[in-house]
Enzyme design. Structure first.
Site, short mmCIF file in Angstrom:
data_model
loop_
_atom_site.label_atom_id
_atom_site.label_comp_id
_atom_site.label_asym_id
_atom_site.label_seq_id
_atom_site.Cartn_x
_atom_site.Cartn_y
_atom_site.Cartn_z
N ASP A 273 -7.24 40.67 -62.04
CA ASP A 273 -6.16 41.04 -62.96
C ASP A 273 -6.85 41.57 -64.22
O ASP A 273 -8.08 41.53 -64.34
CB ASP A 273 -5.31 39.79 -63.28
CG ASP A 273 -4.17 40.08 -64.25
OD1 ASP A 273 -3.60 41.19 -64.20
OD2 ASP A 273 -3.84 39.21 -65.08
N SER A 274 -6.03 41.99 -65.19
CA SER A 274 -6.62 42.43 -66.46
C SER A 274 -7.03 41.23 -67.31
O SER A 274 -7.79 41.37 -68.25
CB SER A 274 -5.60 43.29 -67.22
OG SER A 274 -4.46 42.50 -67.51
N CYS B 99 -2.05 41.67 -60.12
CA CYS B 99 -1.61 42.43 -61.29
C CYS B 99 -0.63 43.49 -60.83
O CYS B 99 -0.93 44.28 -59.92
CB CYS B 99 -2.83 43.08 -61.93
SG CYS B 99 -2.44 44.23 -63.25
N GLU C 111 -1.78 37.00 -73.53
CA GLU C 111 -3.23 36.95 -73.30
C GLU C 111 -3.95 36.22 -74.44
O GLU C 111 -4.94 35.52 -74.22
CB GLU C 111 -3.77 38.39 -73.15
CG GLU C 111 -5.25 38.50 -72.88
CD GLU C 111 -5.65 38.15 -71.44
OE1 GLU C 111 -4.77 38.10 -70.56
OE2 GLU C 111 -6.84 37.90 -71.21
N CYS D 152 5.21 41.23 -64.02
CA CYS D 152 3.87 41.27 -64.62
C CYS D 152 3.38 39.83 -64.52
O CYS D 152 4.10 38.90 -64.92
CB CYS D 152 3.96 41.70 -66.08
SG CYS D 152 2.43 41.42 -67.01
N HIS E 50 1.33 38.16 -66.13
CA HIS E 50 1.26 37.44 -67.41
C HIS E 50 2.59 36.76 -67.75
O HIS E 50 2.62 35.69 -68.33
CB HIS E 50 0.91 38.41 -68.55
CG HIS E 50 -0.57 38.71 -68.65
ND1 HIS E 50 -1.24 39.42 -67.70
CD2 HIS E 50 -1.49 38.36 -69.59
CE1 HIS E 50 -2.51 39.53 -68.06
NE2 HIS E 50 -2.68 38.89 -69.20
#
Ligand code: DGL
Length: 270
Positions: A13-14, A76, A156, A185, A187
């Site tokens: 993922d990011s 992601c 994040e 998403c 997140h």
């Protein structure tokens, strides 16, 4: 390259979003060993171009492939919706590939919805991936989607409840008459409780991580790659592409404990 039931699963993922998928893997498949990559240096992916997302995710996928993973989990939505076909073309003959969108849009859980709202990053919304797929499998569904660009970067960094509740209210006021909301998403999965509070339980939130990991488990089992018991205990490894972000480390420690290994891998070097 020889892979077996004992080979790791590569998850990427990011940043911290995919940790929710990794956590669910730990719950549903406790014997699996995994390697995680969070491209924290380039987060947020939601703000990046399709080309950037493709280029970087191919680098990460290659990195995990070289670590002899038996499967790649694209944890992601921004990557799944912009780079899945390219990653698939490059790796599907060598390794199993999973993403966080297909198991959801194909799931029968959507049969009972009439009007669904989708919140996602700008990159995911721009791709129209969800709309195309949902229309293909669920003609009856009325779909509205909005991009919520401020959420992922705040999550994040470690969010303040007050600030996040304010954002949730502002974004979700747009969705008045939906019966289901898709947190598109990874997140955002950290916000499930806050979003549930906002809707007072009136809107159904799909259990994304559960459905995605059930699919991974089923496929690994079919391919005889599911690790049923492990002769030794291996602790997961977490890579970040920037100097270790504090919130990332905090989350890893809370979810996976003191023994999880956290390393930095500078992107440009591979
Ligand atoms: N977790 C990611 C997703 O599911 C992206 C967050 C970001 O880097 O913008 O889309």
């Amino acid at each position: 390259m020889k892979i077996s039931r004992l080979s790791p699963i590569g998850i990427f993922d990011s940043g911290i979003g995919g940790l929710i998928i990794a956590k669910e893997i730990k719950i549903q498949m406790p014997n699996e060993y995994f390697i995680y990559f969070g491209d924290t240096k380039n987060m947020p992916y939601g703000e990046k171009s399709k080309n950037f997302i493709i280029k970087n995710s191919i680098k990460i996928a290659s990195f995990l492939y070289k670590k002899k993973c038996k499967a790649l989990v694209i944890a992601c939505n921004s990557i799944s919706s912009n780079a899945l076909d390219v990653i698939y073309k490059k790796f599907h003959k060598k390794i199993l590939i999973f993403n966080v969108i297909d198991p959801i849009v194909k799931n029968k859980i959507l049969f009972s919805s009439k009007k669904i709202g989708i919140i996602a990053t700008p990159a995911t919304i721009r791709s129209n991936f969800y709309i195309k797929k949902i229309k293909k499998y669920h003609h009856h569904l009325d779909v509205i989607q909005i991009s919520t660009p401020l959420l992922a970067p705040i999550i994040e960094k470690g969010f303040e409840i007050k600030k996040i509740n304010f954002l949730i209210k502002n974004y979700l006021n747009y969705f008045k008459s939906i019966d289901t909301l898709l947190l598109a998403c990874t997140h955002y999965l950290f916000l499930k409780q806050q979003i549930e509070n906002f809707y007072h339980g009136q809107v159904h939130l799909i259990d994304i991580q559960k459905i995605v990991v059930e699919e991974i488990k089923k496929k690994l089992n079919e391919k005889k790659l599911l690790c049923l018991h492990s002769p030794y205990k291996k602790f997961p490894i977490f890579y970040t592409s920037s100097y270790l972000p504090t919130f990332f480390e905090k989350k890893v420690r809370i979810i996976f404990g003191k023994k999880a290994l956290i390393k930095t891998h500078v992107f440009n070097l591979f």
